[in-house]
Design a protein around this motif. Structure first.
Motif, PDB file in Angstrom:
ATOM      1  N   ASP A   3     -22.129 -18.272 107.945  1.00 20.68           N
ATOM      2  CA  ASP A   3     -23.176 -17.670 108.284  1.00 20.68           C
ATOM      3  C   ASP A   3     -22.591 -16.674 109.514  1.00 20.68           C
ATOM      4  O   ASP A   3     -22.779 -15.403 109.722  1.00 20.68           O
ATOM      5  CB  ASP A   3     -24.265 -18.338 109.099  1.00 20.68           C
ATOM      6  CG  ASP A   3     -25.367 -18.741 108.120  1.00 20.68           C
ATOM      7  OD1 ASP A   3     -25.028 -19.939 107.619  1.00 20.68           O
ATOM      8  OD2 ASP A   3     -25.885 -18.201 107.607  1.00 20.68           O
ATOM      9  N   SER A   4     -21.603 -17.240 110.358  1.00 18.57           N
ATOM     10  CA  SER A   4     -21.226 -16.301 111.468  1.00 18.57           C
ATOM     11  C   SER A   4     -20.330 -15.306 110.994  1.00 18.57           C
ATOM     12  O   SER A   4     -19.884 -14.274 111.868  1.00 18.57           O
ATOM     13  CB  SER A   4     -20.547 -17.343 112.352  1.00 18.57           C
ATOM     14  OG  SER A   4     -19.072 -17.786 111.796  1.00 18.57           O
ATOM     15  N   ALA A   5     -19.682 -15.013 109.942  1.00 24.31           N
ATOM     16  CA  ALA A   5     -18.956 -13.976 109.333  1.00 24.31           C
ATOM     17  C   ALA A   5     -19.821 -13.028 108.457  1.00 24.31           C
ATOM     18  O   ALA A   5     -19.232 -12.114 108.192  1.00 24.31           O
ATOM     19  CB  ALA A   5     -17.826 -14.590 108.548  1.00 24.31           C
ATOM     20  N   GLY A   6     -21.201 -13.324 108.741  1.00 26.18           N
ATOM     21  CA  GLY A   6     -21.925 -12.191 108.011  1.00 26.18           C
ATOM     22  C   GLY A   6     -22.239 -12.336 106.453  1.00 26.18           C
ATOM     23  O   GLY A   6     -22.543 -11.879 105.741  1.00 26.18           O
ATOM     24  N   GLY A   7     -21.971 -13.811 106.094  1.00 19.68           N
ATOM     25  CA  GLY A   7     -22.056 -14.134 104.865  1.00 19.68           C
ATOM     26  C   GLY A   7     -21.215 -14.019 103.552  1.00 19.68           C
ATOM     27  O   GLY A   7     -21.152 -14.744 102.721  1.00 19.68           O
ATOM     28  N   ALA A   8     -19.858 -13.487 104.333  1.00 19.23           N
ATOM     29  CA  ALA A   8     -18.984 -13.409 103.348  1.00 19.23           C
ATOM     30  C   ALA A   8     -18.183 -14.671 103.176  1.00 19.23           C
ATOM     31  O   ALA A   8     -18.375 -15.574 104.309  1.00 19.23           O
ATOM     32  CB  ALA A   8     -17.968 -12.317 103.752  1.00 19.23           C
ATOM     33  N   PRO A   9     -17.326 -14.929 102.273  1.00 17.52           N
ATOM     34  CA  PRO A   9     -16.582 -16.223 102.166  1.00 17.52           C
ATOM     35  C   PRO A   9     -15.643 -16.145 103.302  1.00 17.52           C
ATOM     36  O   PRO A   9     -14.989 -15.173 103.595  1.00 17.52           O
ATOM     37  CB  PRO A   9     -15.932 -15.976 100.799  1.00 17.52           C
ATOM     38  CG  PRO A   9     -16.579 -15.002  99.936  1.00 17.52           C
ATOM     39  CD  PRO A   9     -17.350 -14.273 100.941  1.00 17.52           C
ATOM     40  N   SER A  10     -15.476 -17.438 104.128  1.00 21.40           N
ATOM     41  CA  SER A  10     -14.643 -17.607 105.329  1.00 21.40           C
ATOM     42  C   SER A  10     -13.133 -17.206 104.704  1.00 21.40           C
ATOM     43  O   SER A  10     -12.733 -17.970 103.689  1.00 21.40           O
ATOM     44  CB  SER A  10     -14.885 -18.647 105.936  1.00 21.40           C
ATOM     45  OG  SER A  10     -16.017 -18.730 106.464  1.00 21.40           O
ATOM     46  N   ILE A  11     -12.325 -16.725 105.585  1.00 21.10           N
ATOM     47  CA  ILE A  11     -11.166 -16.588 105.334  1.00 21.10           C
ATOM     48  C   ILE A  11     -10.423 -16.923 106.683  1.00 21.10           C
ATOM     49  O   ILE A  11     -10.669 -15.917 107.605  1.00 21.10           O
ATOM     50  CB  ILE A  11     -10.572 -15.242 104.710  1.00 21.10           C
ATOM     51  CG1 ILE A  11     -10.820 -14.871 103.330  1.00 21.10           C
ATOM     52  CG2 ILE A  11      -8.855 -15.243 104.739  1.00 21.10           C
ATOM     53  CD1 ILE A  11     -10.800 -13.723 102.849  1.00 21.10           C
ATOM     54  N   TRP A  12      -9.573 -18.031 106.817  1.00 20.50           N
ATOM     55  CA  TRP A  12      -9.153 -18.268 108.012  1.00 20.50           C
ATOM     56  C   TRP A  12      -7.791 -17.948 108.257  1.00 20.50           C
ATOM     57  O   TRP A  12      -6.933 -18.026 107.389  1.00 20.50           O
ATOM     58  CB  TRP A  12      -9.390 -19.709 108.395  1.00 20.50           C
ATOM     59  CG  TRP A  12     -10.858 -20.068 108.262  1.00 20.50           C
ATOM     60  CD1 TRP A  12     -11.417 -20.756 107.436  1.00 20.50           C
ATOM     61  CD2 TRP A  12     -11.816 -20.086 109.222  1.00 20.50           C
ATOM     62  NE1 TRP A  12     -12.860 -20.959 107.520  1.00 20.50           N
ATOM     63  CE2 TRP A  12     -12.855 -20.604 109.113  1.00 20.50           C
ATOM     64  CE3 TRP A  12     -11.916 -19.723 110.940  1.00 20.50           C
ATOM     65  CZ2 TRP A  12     -14.066 -20.710 109.768  1.00 20.50           C
ATOM     66  CZ3 TRP A  12     -12.721 -19.734 111.562  1.00 20.50           C
ATOM     67  CH2 TRP A  12     -14.158 -20.288 111.053  1.00 20.50           C
ATOM     68  N   ILE A  13      -7.497 -17.283 109.373  1.00 20.22           N
ATOM     69  CA  ILE A  13      -5.927 -17.079 109.958  1.00 20.22           C
ATOM     70  C   ILE A  13      -5.757 -18.051 111.204  1.00 20.22           C
ATOM     71  O   ILE A  13      -6.513 -17.863 111.994  1.00 20.22           O
ATOM     72  CB  ILE A  13      -5.693 -15.566 109.730  1.00 20.22           C
ATOM     73  CG1 ILE A  13      -6.400 -14.860 110.797  1.00 20.22           C
ATOM     74  CG2 ILE A  13      -5.628 -14.976 108.453  1.00 20.22           C
ATOM     75  CD1 ILE A  13      -6.451 -13.601 110.968  1.00 20.22           C
ATOM     76  N   THR A  14      -4.700 -18.463 111.094  1.00 20.09           N
ATOM     77  CA  THR A  14      -4.203 -19.283 112.293  1.00 20.09           C
ATOM     78  C   THR A  14      -3.266 -18.693 113.132  1.00 20.09           C
ATOM     79  O   THR A  14      -2.120 -18.240 112.523  1.00 20.09           O
ATOM     80  CB  THR A  14      -3.749 -20.652 111.756  1.00 20.09           C
ATOM     81  OG1 THR A  14      -4.658 -21.198 111.121  1.00 20.09           O
ATOM     82  CG2 THR A  14      -3.640 -21.811 113.021  1.00 20.09           C
ATOM     83  N   ASP A  15      -3.503 -18.431 114.512  1.00 19.32           N
ATOM     84  CA  ASP A  15      -2.505 -18.044 115.159  1.00 19.32           C
ATOM     85  C   ASP A  15      -1.613 -18.791 115.843  1.00 19.32           C
ATOM     86  O   ASP A  15      -1.708 -20.017 115.444  1.00 19.32           O
ATOM     87  CB  ASP A  15      -3.086 -17.295 116.332  1.00 19.32           C
ATOM     88  CG  ASP A  15      -3.937 -17.908 117.384  1.00 19.32           C
ATOM     89  OD1 ASP A  15      -4.957 -17.478 117.931  1.00 19.32           O
ATOM     90  OD2 ASP A  15      -3.434 -19.106 117.695  1.00 19.32           O
ATOM     91  N   ARG A  16      -0.407 -18.542 116.683  1.00 17.94           N
ATOM     92  CA  ARG A  16       0.512 -19.418 116.969  1.00 17.94           C
ATOM     93  C   ARG A  16       0.010 -20.518 117.989  1.00 17.94           C
ATOM     94  O   ARG A  16       0.628 -21.428 118.389  1.00 17.94           O
ATOM     95  CB  ARG A  16       1.591 -18.680 117.323  1.00 17.94           C
ATOM     96  CG  ARG A  16       1.612 -18.082 118.743  1.00 17.94           C
ATOM     97  CD  ARG A  16       2.942 -17.324 119.526  1.00 17.94           C
ATOM     98  NE  ARG A  16       3.594 -16.406 118.611  1.00 17.94           N
ATOM     99  CZ  ARG A  16       4.706 -15.904 119.050  1.00 17.94           C
ATOM    100  NH1 ARG A  16       5.318 -16.445 120.063  1.00 17.94           N
ATOM    101  NH2 ARG A  16       5.197 -14.923 118.407  1.00 17.94           N
ATOM    102  N   THR A  17      -0.920 -20.350 118.552  1.00 16.88           N
ATOM    103  CA  THR A  17      -1.691 -21.494 119.462  1.00 16.88           C
ATOM    104  C   THR A  17      -2.410 -22.301 118.347  1.00 16.88           C
ATOM    105  O   THR A  17      -2.805 -23.517 119.242  1.00 16.88           O
ATOM    106  CB  THR A  17      -2.505 -20.729 120.698  1.00 16.88           C
ATOM    107  OG1 THR A  17      -3.838 -20.347 119.881  1.00 16.88           O
ATOM    108  CG2 THR A  17      -2.011 -19.575 121.167  1.00 16.88           C
ATOM    109  N   GLY A  18      -2.671 -22.140 117.491  1.00 16.84           N
ATOM    110  CA  GLY A  18      -3.510 -23.261 116.548  1.00 16.84           C
ATOM    111  C   GLY A  18      -5.020 -22.731 116.408  1.00 16.84           C
ATOM    112  O   GLY A  18      -5.490 -23.039 115.719  1.00 16.84           O
TER     113      GLY A  18
END
Lengths: 175, 84
Positions: free
Chosen positions: A71-86
């Motif tokens: 829901d928080s992404a506006g309904g689109a499938p989530s795609i997560w990217i991880t930064d160097r802090t985790g």
């Protein structure tokens, strides 16, 4: 090849220059970003801050995880990217709605790496420390409701954003 | 320079640490939504997060030299180097 002596010479200087060079091969074409990068290097070096850490960018792509709709992404499938802090960021909406390519998100330094200025201190004419009017250093100049302000690039290159209030308007000055 | 007021709230904008096509991706402290200046548009667009698709308008700002700027705006204030 960037002059490694600019970065203090020696093995470390060479590594920084190589890091810049490999980071620059495919990504750093924009004049604005290159200007920021060189400004950050020059000003960071002269100011003794550890700007070198910011520049030593790995060439690898961000870690990408595709998940269920959120829901928080506006309904689109989530795609997560991880930064160097985790820390993970859901860019699913950016991909679905604006065509962002996950692999093109770069650096991933984490939100603490380039802290904004939240309580800017400004000097007015006549106050001690107000720079000589003949100096030619670069600034970002803004005028809002006749309130003119200048933000030196030397400072902006280290913080990227100043969160300001000008004549009752809340603004973000961005480099 | 962008407005950071939205729906009566004041957002704290900052660099997320990400870049995309050599441009910084911003975020707001309050919701951690991502904000980006899309090419060909004015202002910032929220590309992901709580404020998805909302926009923040931009104000005039220019890169110039101090001597030129202060000549045009003699009463201009200037950001001081951070003490901390």
């Amino acid at each position: 090849m960037l002059p490694y002596r600019l970065f203090g010479g020696g093995t470390y200087g060479g590594q920084v220059a190589k890091g810049l060079q490999s980071a620059g091969r495919s990504r750093i074409r924009s004049r604005g970003f290159m200007a920021w990068l060189m400004a950050a290097v020059c000003f960071g070096y002269s100011c003794g801050t550890s700007v070198e850490e910011i520049i030593l960018v790995e060439g690898r792509q961000p870690e990408i995880d595709r998940g269920a709709p959120s829901d928080s992404a506006g309904g689109a499938p989530s795609i997560w990217i991880t930064d160097r802090t985790g820390k993970k960021w859901d860019i699913g909406h950016a991909v679905a709605r604006y065509g962002f390519v996950p692999e093109k998100f770069a650096h991933g330094l984490g939100p603490g790496a380039i802290p904004p200025i939240l309580e800017p201190l400004l000097l007015a004419p006549g106050e001690p420390g107000y720079p000589d009017r003949n100096q030619s250093f670069l600034v970002i100049g803004t005028v809002l409701e006749e309130d003119a302000r200048a933000y030196p690039l030397q400072i902006m290159s280290q913080h990227e954003i100043v969160d300001e209030e000008i004549q009752g308007e809340y603004v973000a000055v961005a480099y | 320079m962008y407005s950071r007021e939205l729906d009566g709230e004041v957002l704290t904008l900052a660099a997320s640490g990400w870049t995309y096509e050599n441009t910084f991706v911003l975020y707001d402290h309050e919701t951690e939504s991502l904000w980006y200046h899309l090419e060909g548009t004015d202002g910032l667009t929220c590309i992901s997060g709580f404020y998805a698709d909302r926009t923040l308008p931009e104000y005039f700002a220019m890169v110039t030299r101090w001597n030129r700027w202060v000549k045009q705006y003699p009463t201009s204030k200037i950001l001081q180097k951070k003490r901390q």
